[in-house]
Design an enzyme around this catalytic site. Structure first.
Site, PDB file in Angstrom:
ATOM      1  N   GLY A   1      -9.221 -52.068  55.351  1.00  0.00           N
ATOM      2  CA  GLY A   1      -8.512 -51.851  56.606  1.00  0.00           C
ATOM      3  C   GLY A   1      -7.049 -51.583  56.344  1.00  0.00           C
ATOM      4  N   GLY A   2      -6.256 -51.689  57.386  1.00  0.00           N
ATOM      5  CA  GLY A   2      -4.845 -51.409  57.249  1.00  0.00           C
ATOM      6  C   GLY A   2      -4.030 -52.557  56.690  1.00  0.00           C
TER       7      GLY A   2
ATOM      8  N   GLU B   1     -34.669 -52.104  50.291  1.00  0.00           N
ATOM      9  CA  GLU B   1     -33.294 -52.524  50.546  1.00  0.00           C
ATOM     10  C   GLU B   1     -32.255 -51.790  49.702  1.00  0.00           C
ATOM     11  OE1 GLU B   1     -29.870 -54.114  51.598  1.00  0.00           O
ATOM     12  OE2 GLU B   1     -31.671 -54.788  52.636  1.00  0.00           O
TER      13      GLU B   1
END
Length: 425
Positions: free
Chosen positions: A246-247, A139
């Site tokens: 994000g924006g 992992e």
């Protein structure tokens, strides 16, 4: 009610987490998953992280619901006979062995395809073709090699792995999609095919926004990152703490009780369309017209001050009180929920996202259910199998062998000693 994958039979050679995640999801959709295990020991996770002595661990039970277990000694000639029979009757064969292991067992893709031209051979590997393809991967190695660790954490600290198992379980989910797509294509071609997902590739797919940002760096600083405007940007995407990616700028903020509760926090997003309600809620109505705050570009270099100011407000409310107020204005936010809170959340029980399962040796326990909800294919979570519980059943009902043949197989040692089916009754 029928299931989406009714009639699909899967030969499951997987172990630990990545492969079992894939086959469990397919089993939840109705596929008949036959888990092949080593006599006497089975999947190694049966004995790992045991919280109750001498019973299957939660590590195993929570990754192997809705499956049947058969024990087979693959080195025994009669064991090979069983495996060959199953290859000929199954639609899909799934494995996550170390590189080359399946070939050394005598089950190359060419031989498997020759035995059953319609079978799909699905594999999880650590890396795809290249300099690391023969390396064993777990992992956290996948997270590090796939771009997650280098972009997780704070800029003044080391790379961090995430608590979400995006390397193992994430890759298993990718493989399940590949299998379903191959089954669909088989309806047209009549032929099976190889499907493979490298853990590095799966992690990178989940980190695609960071590859996006790597390219944006060539054109200037990443203005939504906390390093802007006072920090420095190098030639690689930096760690961005709790920035949203994000924006719309976001950050984790303290709530009432944070001094004693490690999860008394809320994630708060400063979304442009609700900027004015945000200003009203936090007691800064003047920011609505102030040229330093009124528009998103003006706010970017002042985000730390903005979030500090919002935090002064959230610290007067519990995370749930803050949620109630903010949701009235459609301000995006979310509480930091502990695993204890999630386990006790009744809405998750009602939707089957968290389920209680009864097991014959360990009793009742909580597990995740199928996160994908379908209106015409209900997912019922059934307990994981005991080791070898369905061996005779599979030999009889899948391979169509009679009692004399089964007795011969048992005498050969190919399926180990007594199965544990009786313990389930």
């Amino acid at each position: 009610m029928s299931k989406a994958l009714d009639g699909v039979r899967i030969l499951d050679f997987t172990h630990v987490q990545s492969g079992p995640t894939c086959t469990q999801l397919l089993a939840w959709f109705g596929a008949d998953v036959i888990k092949v295990e080593r006599p006497g020991t089975g999947d190694i996770t049966r004995g790992q992280l045991q919280d109750i002595p001498k019973v299957d661990s939660l590590y195993f039970t929570m990754l192997n619901h809705n499956k049947r277990s058969i024990t087979i000694d693959a080195r025994n000639p009669k064991g090979k006979e069983i495996l060959e029979g199953l290859v000929k009757t199954c639609d899909v064969m799934v494995e996550n062995f170390a590189p080359g292991a399946l070939d050394r067992m005598g089950f190359t893709w060419e031989r498997v395809h020759a035995m059953n031209p319609r079978i799909i051979l699905a594999s999880v590997k650590g890396f795809g073709p290249g300099p690391y393809e023969d390396c064993k991967v777990y992992e956290n190695v996948a997270q590090c090699a796939g771009g997650s660790a280098s972009t997780t954490g704070f800029d003044d600290g080391p790379p961090l792995v995430t608590g979400a198992q995006i390397g193992d379980s994430g890759t298993g989910l990718h493989l399940a999609l590949g299998i379903v797509a191959a089954l669909f294509q088989r309806n047209t071609t009549g032929e099976g095919q190889k499907v493979s997902v490298a853990m590095q590739d799966g992690v990178l797919n989940l980190c695609r926004v960071k590859l996006r940002d790597q390219q944006r760096l060539a054109h200037g600083p990443l203005t939504e990152y906390p390093q802007y405007p006072h920090g420095e940007f190098g030639d690689a995407v930096p760690r961005s703490g709790n920035a949203s990616g994000g924006g719309q700028p976001g950050w984790i903020l303290k709530c009432k009780g944070w001094e004693t509760d490690p999860n008394a926090y809320i994630y708060f997003i400063v979304q442009a369309p609700v900027w004015e309600p945000i200003c009203d809620v936090i007691g800064k109505p003047e920011w609505k017209t102030d040229p330093d705050y009124a528009k998103p570009p003006a706010r970017l270099p002042r985000l730390k001050h903005i979030f500090d100011t919002i935090e002064s407000w959230t610290m007067t409310k519990t995370k749930f009180e803050a949620m109630d107020i903010l949701n009235k204005y459609d301000i995006p936010c979310g509480p930091i929920l502990s695993m204890k809170e999630i386990a006790e959340e009744q809405s998750l029980r009602a939707t089957g996202t968290v389920v209680e399962v009864d097991h014959p040796t360990r009793g009742k326990y909580l597990s995740v259910g199928n996160p994908i909800k379908m209106s015409a294919s209900n997912s019922e979570v059934k307990r994981s199998p005991l080791l070898g519980e369905h061996t005779d059943e599979i030999l009889r009902d899948v391979l169509r062998w009679d009692e004399a043949k089964i007795a011969e197989i048992r005498a050969s040692g190919a399926i180990g000693g007594e199965t544990r089916a009786a313990a389930a009754e």
